[in-house]
Design an enzyme around this catalytic site. Structure first.
Site, mmCIF file in Angstrom:
data_model
loop_
_atom_site.group_PDB
_atom_site.id
_atom_site.type_symbol
_atom_site.label_atom_id
_atom_site.label_comp_id
_atom_site.label_asym_id
_atom_site.label_seq_id
_atom_site.Cartn_x
_atom_site.Cartn_y
_atom_site.Cartn_z
ATOM 1 N N ARG A 1 48.178 39.913 14.432
ATOM 2 C CA ARG A 1 49.454 39.592 13.789
ATOM 3 C C ARG A 1 50.119 40.893 13.358
ATOM 4 O O ARG A 1 49.510 41.958 13.457
ATOM 5 C CB ARG A 1 49.320 38.582 12.633
ATOM 6 C CG ARG A 1 48.116 38.614 11.787
ATOM 7 C CD ARG A 1 47.939 39.834 10.942
ATOM 8 N NE ARG A 1 49.122 40.175 10.194
ATOM 9 C CZ ARG A 1 49.411 41.370 9.707
ATOM 10 N NH1 ARG A 1 48.575 42.394 9.902
ATOM 11 N NH2 ARG A 1 50.496 41.589 9.027
ATOM 12 N N GLY A 2 51.374 40.760 12.888
ATOM 13 C CA GLY A 2 52.149 41.959 12.582
ATOM 14 C C GLY A 2 53.019 42.264 13.799
ATOM 15 O O GLY A 2 52.527 42.263 14.933
ATOM 16 N N ALA A 3 54.310 42.521 13.551
ATOM 17 C CA ALA A 3 55.271 42.574 14.654
ATOM 18 C C ALA A 3 54.904 43.545 15.788
ATOM 19 O O ALA A 3 54.835 43.128 16.965
ATOM 20 C CB ALA A 3 56.658 42.880 14.092
ATOM 21 N N GLN B 1 47.592 38.246 3.719
ATOM 22 C CA GLN B 1 47.517 39.512 4.471
ATOM 23 C C GLN B 1 47.346 40.697 3.523
ATOM 24 O O GLN B 1 46.738 41.705 3.887
ATOM 25 C CB GLN B 1 48.795 39.721 5.300
ATOM 26 C CG GLN B 1 48.966 38.809 6.487
ATOM 27 C CD GLN B 1 49.773 37.587 6.142
ATOM 28 O OE1 GLN B 1 49.799 37.122 4.999
ATOM 29 N NE2 GLN B 1 50.443 37.012 7.129
ATOM 30 N N ASP C 1 59.934 42.206 10.728
ATOM 31 C CA ASP C 1 59.666 41.449 11.958
ATOM 32 C C ASP C 1 60.877 41.409 12.877
ATOM 33 O O ASP C 1 60.747 41.275 14.089
ATOM 34 C CB ASP C 1 59.196 40.042 11.631
ATOM 35 C CG ASP C 1 57.781 40.089 11.106
ATOM 36 O OD1 ASP C 1 57.606 40.349 9.902
ATOM 37 O OD2 ASP C 1 56.853 39.955 11.924
ATOM 38 N N ASN D 1 61.258 39.643 7.128
ATOM 39 C CA ASN D 1 59.885 40.116 6.919
ATOM 40 C C ASN D 1 59.119 38.973 6.249
ATOM 41 O O ASN D 1 59.676 37.898 5.990
ATOM 42 C CB ASN D 1 59.877 41.399 6.072
ATOM 43 C CG ASN D 1 58.494 42.032 6.025
ATOM 44 O OD1 ASN D 1 57.852 42.210 7.059
ATOM 45 N ND2 ASN D 1 58.003 42.368 4.847
ATOM 46 N N LYS D 2 57.867 39.219 5.974
ATOM 47 C CA LYS D 2 56.990 38.186 5.414
ATOM 48 C C LYS D 2 57.641 37.476 4.226
ATOM 49 O O LYS D 2 58.259 38.110 3.369
ATOM 50 C CB LYS D 2 55.675 38.852 5.001
ATOM 51 C CG LYS D 2 54.622 37.957 4.399
ATOM 52 C CD LYS D 2 54.315 36.731 5.233
ATOM 53 C CE LYS D 2 53.919 37.010 6.649
ATOM 54 N NZ LYS D 2 53.957 35.790 7.516
#
Ligand code: MRU
Length: 347
Positions: free
Chosen positions: A46-48, A197, A238, A248-249
């Site tokens: 995960r993570g862009a 996360q 993201d 973003n998150k």
């Protein structure tokens, strides 16, 4: 050091399983397109930027399973693989960017055999991965100039090595570079409900790097801002729209409002592959809804009553007016962001 994404000699794509961290350091090997798709969807990776690299590697491992020498048929199958992988998660534009790069390679290739084209595809995937590491390192040092000795920095989610192919990361990369430069810094990491996360991944990375860090729950952020503890906020992204609005998150938007109230600068750190110039503003960014269990359960244990309606948007959009600067691999931009973004792409 660990690799978040690795492409083995036989094309197998290896991920450190981020669902299991920090209690278990285990790896997942993917030998076909479907298993890479599932790894992205289920957040093994995960993570862009990491999702983008994973998708490129997924195309490469996927085409190895296509059994034809007919070039036209082969290209049809490659497109099916790309369509499948691109549907794994909707928000991080790096996924779409990486798949587009692989599609373009195939469309423009002059390879005269399927096996040669397969070779070009795996070479391109390896290039995407290598570039990601290099870009993140240089971006980390570009961003580190924003950090002063003695800074106390709040970060949200995980924007470290685990959110990229490995190495520095984005927002956490800036923190790591400042630490390497000998600046005395302290980090506050939000735990980042519901997937944790921050608690599981950022805390793990900061400990490994030996950076002074405190883990807080998300609802403590305002308390520490109000007490004057937090000097800067640094997060990843993201998807960034053409006017600088940034997805973003979930929770980043709330932080940005608190930051404005307390006069704390909020910095976004993201490579150019996170900027989506096709959308004018953040209202066009698709926001992923994740499974209910992420909210109702923690580590498989139910914490909410059966029958309650659940909302689980995974991202929110921070308006560009709440952002002090965007750090990219091509430099740092400030308002007006639409102009700055245009100039970055013309560099
Ligand atoms: O749902 P995730 O864990 O993939 O979300 C990740 C984030 O929101 C990160 O902050 C973002 O991808 C930037 S990290 C380089």
């Amino acid at each position: 050091m660990f690799n978040t994404v690795e492409i083995l000699d036989d094309g197998t794509v290896r991920f450190i399983d981020q669902r299991k961290l920090p209690t278990e350091e285990v790896f997942v090997d993917c030998c076909d397109c479907d298993s890479v798709y599932n790894a992205i969807k289920d957040m093994v990776v995960r993570g862009a930027p990491a999702i983008g690299v994973a998708a490129a590697a997924g195309v490469a491992v996927g085409v190895n399973c296509i059994d034809t020498e007919d070039m036209d048929l082969f290209k049809i199958e490659v497109n099916k693989i790309c369509d499948h992988l691109v549907s794994s998660r909707p928000t991080a534009v790096n996924l779409f960017w990486a798949i587009e790069r692989m599609r373009n390679l195939v469309a423009k290739s002059s390879a005269d055999s399927v096996s040669k084209l397969k070779g070009e595809i795996s070479h391109e995937a390896a290039k995407v991965l290598k570039e990601d590491r290099e870009i993140n390192k240089s971006m980390a040092y570009i961003g580190a100039e924003l950090i002063d000795d003695g800074d106390v920095i709040l970060t949200h989610c995980n924007a470290g090595a685990l959110a990229t192919s490995g190495g520095y990361g984005t927002a956490l990369g800036v923190i790591k570079a400042a630490h390497e430069q000998g600046k005395n810094i302290e980090v506050y990491a939000d735990e980042t409900r519901p997937f944790l996360q921050g608690a599981r991944l950022t805390a793990w990375e900061l400990l490994k790097e030996g950076i002074k860090a405190n883990l807080i729950t998300d609802n403590m952020a305002g308390y520490f801002m109000n007490k004057g503890v937090i000097k800067k906020i640094i997060v990843g992204a993201d998807r960034i729209a053409a006017n600088g609005d940034t997805a973003n998150k979930i929770g980043t938007y709330s932080l940005s409002v608190l930051a404005k109230e307390h006069n704390i600068p909020l910095y976004i750190v993201a490579p150019l592959s996170t900027i989506d110039r096709n959308i004018p503003d953040g209202s066009h960014i698709p926001i992923e809804e994740r499974p209910e269990e992420e909210v109702t359960h923690i580590k498989g244990i139910r914490v909410a009553p059966e029958g309650i309606t659940i909302k689980n948007p995974a991202f929110d959009v921070t308006p560009h007016k709440n952002i002090a600067a965007i750090v990219t691999d091509k430099g740092i931009i400030r308002a007006p962001f639409d102009k700055g973004i245009k100039e970055l792409f013309n560099k």
